[in-house]
Write a protein that holds these residues in place. Structure first.
Motif, PDB file in Angstrom:
ATOM      1  N   THR A 155      -1.593  16.964   1.357  1.00  0.00           N
ATOM      2  CA  THR A 155      -1.390  18.206   0.606  1.00  0.00           C
ATOM      3  C   THR A 155      -0.241  18.108  -0.394  1.00  0.00           C
ATOM      4  O   THR A 155      -0.047  18.998  -1.214  1.00  0.00           O
ATOM      5  CB  THR A 155      -1.119  19.384   1.570  1.00  0.00           C
ATOM      6  N   TRP A 156       0.527  17.000  -0.352  1.00  0.00           N
ATOM      7  CA  TRP A 156       1.575  16.791  -1.364  1.00  0.00           C
ATOM      8  C   TRP A 156       0.944  16.519  -2.732  1.00  0.00           C
ATOM      9  O   TRP A 156       1.569  16.740  -3.765  1.00  0.00           O
ATOM     10  CB  TRP A 156       2.482  15.607  -0.981  1.00  0.00           C
ATOM     11  N   ASP A 157      -0.309  16.032  -2.730  1.00  0.00           N
ATOM     12  CA  ASP A 157      -0.978  15.688  -3.986  1.00  0.00           C
ATOM     13  C   ASP A 157      -1.688  16.951  -4.464  1.00  0.00           C
ATOM     14  O   ASP A 157      -2.813  17.233  -4.088  1.00  0.00           O
ATOM     15  CB  ASP A 157      -1.991  14.559  -3.742  1.00  0.00           C
ATOM     16  N   THR A 204       8.650  13.806   1.930  1.00  0.00           N
ATOM     17  CA  THR A 204       7.709  14.818   1.410  1.00  0.00           C
ATOM     18  C   THR A 204       6.937  14.377   0.164  1.00  0.00           C
ATOM     19  O   THR A 204       6.199  15.173  -0.398  1.00  0.00           O
ATOM     20  CB  THR A 204       8.463  16.116   1.049  1.00  0.00           C
ATOM     21  N   HIS A 205       7.152  13.130  -0.282  1.00  0.00           N
ATOM     22  CA  HIS A 205       6.476  12.630  -1.487  1.00  0.00           C
ATOM     23  C   HIS A 205       6.734  13.509  -2.710  1.00  0.00           C
ATOM     24  O   HIS A 205       5.837  13.792  -3.506  1.00  0.00           O
ATOM     25  CB  HIS A 205       4.971  12.450  -1.264  1.00  0.00           C
ATOM     26  N   ARG A 206       7.985  13.961  -2.876  1.00  0.00           N
ATOM     27  CA  ARG A 206       8.375  14.635  -4.113  1.00  0.00           C
ATOM     28  C   ARG A 206       9.108  13.625  -4.986  1.00  0.00           C
ATOM     29  O   ARG A 206       9.629  12.632  -4.490  1.00  0.00           O
ATOM     30  CB  ARG A 206       9.344  15.782  -3.806  1.00  0.00           C
ATOM     31  N   PHE A 243       0.862  -1.190   0.000  1.00  0.00           N
ATOM     32  CA  PHE A 243       0.000   0.000   0.000  1.00  0.00           C
ATOM     33  C   PHE A 243       0.888   1.227   0.000  1.00  0.00           C
ATOM     34  O   PHE A 243       1.665   1.425   0.933  1.00  0.00           O
ATOM     35  CB  PHE A 243      -0.878   0.027   1.259  1.00  0.00           C
ATOM     36  N   ASP A 244       0.774   2.051  -1.032  1.00  0.00           N
ATOM     37  CA  ASP A 244       1.506   3.312  -1.039  1.00  0.00           C
ATOM     38  C   ASP A 244       0.696   4.376  -0.311  1.00  0.00           C
ATOM     39  O   ASP A 244      -0.534   4.380  -0.376  1.00  0.00           O
ATOM     40  CB  ASP A 244       1.745   3.785  -2.490  1.00  0.00           C
ATOM     41  N   ASP A 245       1.402   5.264   0.368  1.00  0.00           N
ATOM     42  CA  ASP A 245       0.850   6.498   0.960  1.00  0.00           C
ATOM     43  C   ASP A 245       0.264   6.354   2.361  1.00  0.00           C
ATOM     44  O   ASP A 245       0.006   7.369   3.007  1.00  0.00           O
ATOM     45  CB  ASP A 245      -0.197   7.176   0.048  1.00  0.00           C
ATOM     46  N   ALA A 246       0.050   5.124   2.852  1.00  0.00           N
ATOM     47  CA  ALA A 246      -0.393   4.930   4.252  1.00  0.00           C
ATOM     48  C   ALA A 246      -1.576   5.814   4.629  1.00  0.00           C
ATOM     49  O   ALA A 246      -1.560   6.505   5.654  1.00  0.00           O
ATOM     50  CB  ALA A 246       0.783   5.176   5.212  1.00  0.00           C
ATOM     51  N   SER A 252       9.393   2.967   4.022  1.00  0.00           N
ATOM     52  CA  SER A 252       9.450   4.415   3.805  1.00  0.00           C
ATOM     53  C   SER A 252       8.980   4.778   2.392  1.00  0.00           C
ATOM     54  O   SER A 252       9.287   4.088   1.420  1.00  0.00           O
ATOM     55  CB  SER A 252      10.881   4.912   4.006  1.00  0.00           C
ATOM     56  N   HIS A 253       8.254   5.890   2.317  1.00  0.00           N
ATOM     57  CA  HIS A 253       7.825   6.432   1.022  1.00  0.00           C
ATOM     58  C   HIS A 253       8.338   7.878   0.948  1.00  0.00           C
ATOM     59  O   HIS A 253       7.627   8.764   0.497  1.00  0.00           O
ATOM     60  CB  HIS A 253       6.299   6.349   0.937  1.00  0.00           C
ATOM     61  N   SER A 254       9.548   8.090   1.490  1.00  0.00           N
ATOM     62  CA  SER A 254      10.248   9.380   1.548  1.00  0.00           C
ATOM     63  C   SER A 254       9.651  10.269   2.644  1.00  0.00           C
ATOM     64  O   SER A 254       8.754   9.852   3.383  1.00  0.00           O
ATOM     65  CB  SER A 254      10.224  10.122   0.205  1.00  0.00           C
TER      66      SER A 254
HETATM   67 ZN    ZN Z   1       2.726   7.663  -3.249  1.00  0.00          ZN
END
Ligand code: ZN
Length: 261
Positions: A100-102, A134-136, A64-67, A130-132
């Motif tokens: 808010t990153w999206d 800040t999701h950039r 699952f991405d983004d939790a 980990s998915h970083s």
């Molecule tokens: Zn993602």
């Protein structure tokens, strides 16, 4: 080494309310997906099992991405019911906050899981990756930011869960050799999304291909996706769909991200 033809599935949100995008899977369809896996004799694993070489017959890896909070409220109880595990990739600066990153215009905001939810799922045998921070897209970052996205995110997650964090998911599935070099220093595995045919059976543990499961996927489409490594047409179609996320990547470049630093 990865087991040959290991299906690695990727979800985002599990929710009965549809999203503007296509990444929200209905809970009833998610239940059907897991029932198909069970019926076909699949056993779910995570990267810790891979690392310890403790693999059941016919393994499948669910990620699952983004939790999102909907993992906790919807997916987590269903997975437990099926006695399955999953790997959940967390964008660390957004723990307990909205996405808010999206930055795609007109999108509804969704909350990410908070610390106590992450601790609970980790204690229940689910793996946190980990998915970083800040999701950039990491491919655009200077060295200092890149290292902090990769290394600091791992440290924060280790502090929260008390577990060794061994897996990483590239935001937007975007990577290059420079990004891989730093990820290799801190993780045992890193996942992307399916790209080109020639990458599918690659043995690199730092560009492991996954296939997204979308809202509209029928039972037949889901079953086909379990064998995605041997299906060129499917790879091409999903590459086209994924290119939609480029809007977010480009908009992010125009926004000022100093607030994160
Ligand atoms: Zn993602």
């Amino acid at each position: 080494m990865l087991p040959q033809n290991l299906p690695i599935l990727n979800y985002h949100k599990i929710d009965n309310k549809p999203d503007v995008g296509i990444t929200t899977r209905h809970p009833d369809d998610f239940i059907k997906d897991l029932a198909i896996l069970k019926q076909q004799g699949f056993n779910s694993i995570n990267f810790k099992h891979l690392k310890e070489n403790k693999l059941p017959k016919k393994p499948v890896l669910i990620s699952f991405d983004d939790a999102y909070e909907s993992f906790y409220s919807e997916a987590f109880p269903i997975l437990k019911e099926f006695q399955m595990t999953a790997v959940v990739f967390v964008p660390v600066n957004f723990i307990g906050k909205f996405n808010t990153w999206d930055v795609q215009i007109g999108r509804k905001k969704y909350r990410h899981m908070n610390e106590s939810q992450l601790i609970e799922i980790s204690k229940s045998g689910f793996e946190i990756g980990s998915h970083s921070l800040t999701h950039r897209s990491l491919t655009f970052l200077d060295e200092k930011s890149l290292i902090s996205e990769i290394k600091t995110s791992k440290e924060v997650l280790q502090d929260i869960t008390g577990e060794n964090i061994i897996s990483f998911s590239y935001p937007f599935g975007l990577l290059n050799n420079r990004v891989i070099k730093y990820v290799q220093e801190h993780y045992a595995y890193a996942v992307q999304l399916i790209k080109f045919k020639q990458q599918l059976n690659g043995t690199s543990l730092y560009s492991i291909p996954r296939i997204n499961i979308y809202r509209m996927d029928s039972e037949k489409a889901f079953i086909k996706k379990l064998d995605f490594r041997n299906n060129t047409g499917l790879v091409f179609k999903n590459k086209l769909i994924q290119s939609g996320s480029w809007a977010t990547v480009l908009l992010q470049q125009f926004k000022n991200f100093n607030r994160y630093n």
